[in-house]
Design an enzyme around this catalytic site. Structure first.
Site: not given
Ligand SMILES: NC(=O)c1ccc[n+]([C@@H]2O[C@H](COP(=O)([O-])OP(=O)(O)OC[C@H]3O[C@@H](n4cnc5c(N)ncnc54)[C@H](O)[C@@H]3O)[C@@H](O)[C@H]2O)c1
Length: 325
Positions: A149, A192-193, A195, A211-214, A281
């Protein structure tokens, strides 16, 4: 106000958590929205309420394959975001970030379209600088279990900047910090989801380590405001731009808030900290504040209440709560 009446916008990963909120907001602004998703972690349910709109189109497609469509703007969100999901098939996760970026950048180049990349605070790895500004280059383990990732997203950023320098593609790179809200996947293990679901089911709340990580938590509506502001910023603004909420909470703080707001009597239990889990973070959002005039507005308690209401309704649906019991 954004002048977007007939703009055609592609949202990859549009059926996911953030993508579905983005599609909703773009439609509300009068855009035509093409939502592309392979439904790995997203679902049609997340966008079911949008399908009546004649300006909304849903396409099953994997971004690792080329896509030929005609649009004016691209938001590239496709990628599983939670460790449970991105580690499920780490090679496909890497392909999604890298080949997905190449395919979408190729499309943006051909169409002369602006393209925004949903990058992540994970590019900072386990940071030694707090809070993290965009200039911090990160400390990522390239061979660890999170690397598919983290390094995938880092490589995607590289590709964005090379397409920008080499081909003049108008890019916008957003580094997203922990975002939460309705339509997060209930089983994806994000804190979050996790918990909230545990509290609502009366299961023990699992804290990894002491649990002290932020972490900092940004409510989804704020994040989408940031996306739209970044996409609409002058061409010279390429990012990367941190988008997140600088409020910092320990895992114990969060667990206690969730227990209070759900009225749950779940107890807190501790489990071993996973490998490469960052201690701290927190975004430095000076760039977003000064360049985009953006800052998050929804306090954690208010955002948690809305998220809890969503999961309460979801788990109340026949079958779901029972299935998990
Ligand atoms: N939610 C967060 O806190 C967060 C933090 C940092 C980065 N992001 C980035 O934001 C974006 C969305 O995240 P999210 O939280 O909505 O996650 P999520 O998993 O709900 O959404 C990702 C979407 O991408 C689709 N997907 C995955 N692989 C695919 C592929 N190869 N082709 C087509 N579709 C594909 C999944 O089916 C899903 O609908 C991601 O790129 C993620 O890395 C999210």
């Amino acid at each position: 106000m954004r002048q977007s009446a007939s703009k055609r916008v592609l949202v990859t990963g549009g059926a996911g958590f953030l993508g579905s909120h983005l599609c909703e907001r773009l439609l509300a602004q009068g855009c035509e929205v093409l939502c592309v998703d392979n439904y790995f972690t997203g679902s049609r349910n997340n966008v079911a309420h949008l399908t009546n709109s004649p300006r909304f189109e849903l396409l099953r497609h994997d971004v690792t394959l080329p896509l030929h469509v005609e649009v004016d703007e691209i938001y590239n969100l496709a990628c599983p975001a939670s460790p449970v999901h991105y580690r499920h098939d780490p090679i496909h996760t890497m392909k999604t970030s890298v080949l997905g970026a190449i395919n979408m950048l190729g499309l943006a180049k051909r169409l002369n379209a602006r393209i925004l990349q949903a990058s992540t605070s994970e590019v900072y790895g386990d940071p030694s600088v707090h809070p993290q500004p965009e200039t911090y280059r990160g400390d990522v383990n390239p061979i660890g279990p999170r690397a598919c990732y983290d390094e995938g997203k880092r490589c995607a950023e590289t590709l964005f900047f090379d397409y920008h320098r080499r081909h003049g593609v108008e890019i916008k790179v957003a580094r997203i910090f922990n975002t939460y809200g309705p339509r997060m996947h209930p089983e994806d293990g994000r804190v979050v989801s996790n918990f909230i679901v545990q509290a609502l089911r009366g299961d023990p709340i699992t804290i990894y380590g002491d649990g002290t990580q932020t972490r900092s938590f940004c409510y989804v509506d704020d994040l989408i405001d940031g996306f739209l502001a970044l996409m609409d910023s002058p061409a010279a603004v390429t990012g990367p731009v941190n988008l997140g909420n600088p409020g910092e909470f320990t895992m114990l703080d969060l667990a206690e808030k969730v227990l209070k707001l759900t009225g749950s009597s779940s107890r807190i239990i501790h489990r071993e900290l996973p490998q490469d889990d960052p201690r701290q973070r927190r975004p430095d959002i000076t760039v977003a504040r000064t360049v985009l005039g953006w800052r998050p507005r929804v306090p954690l308690d208010a955002g948690l209440k809305r998220t809890i209401a969503h999961f309460d309704a979801l788990l109340g649906r026949p079958g779901l709560r029972t299935a998990a019991e």
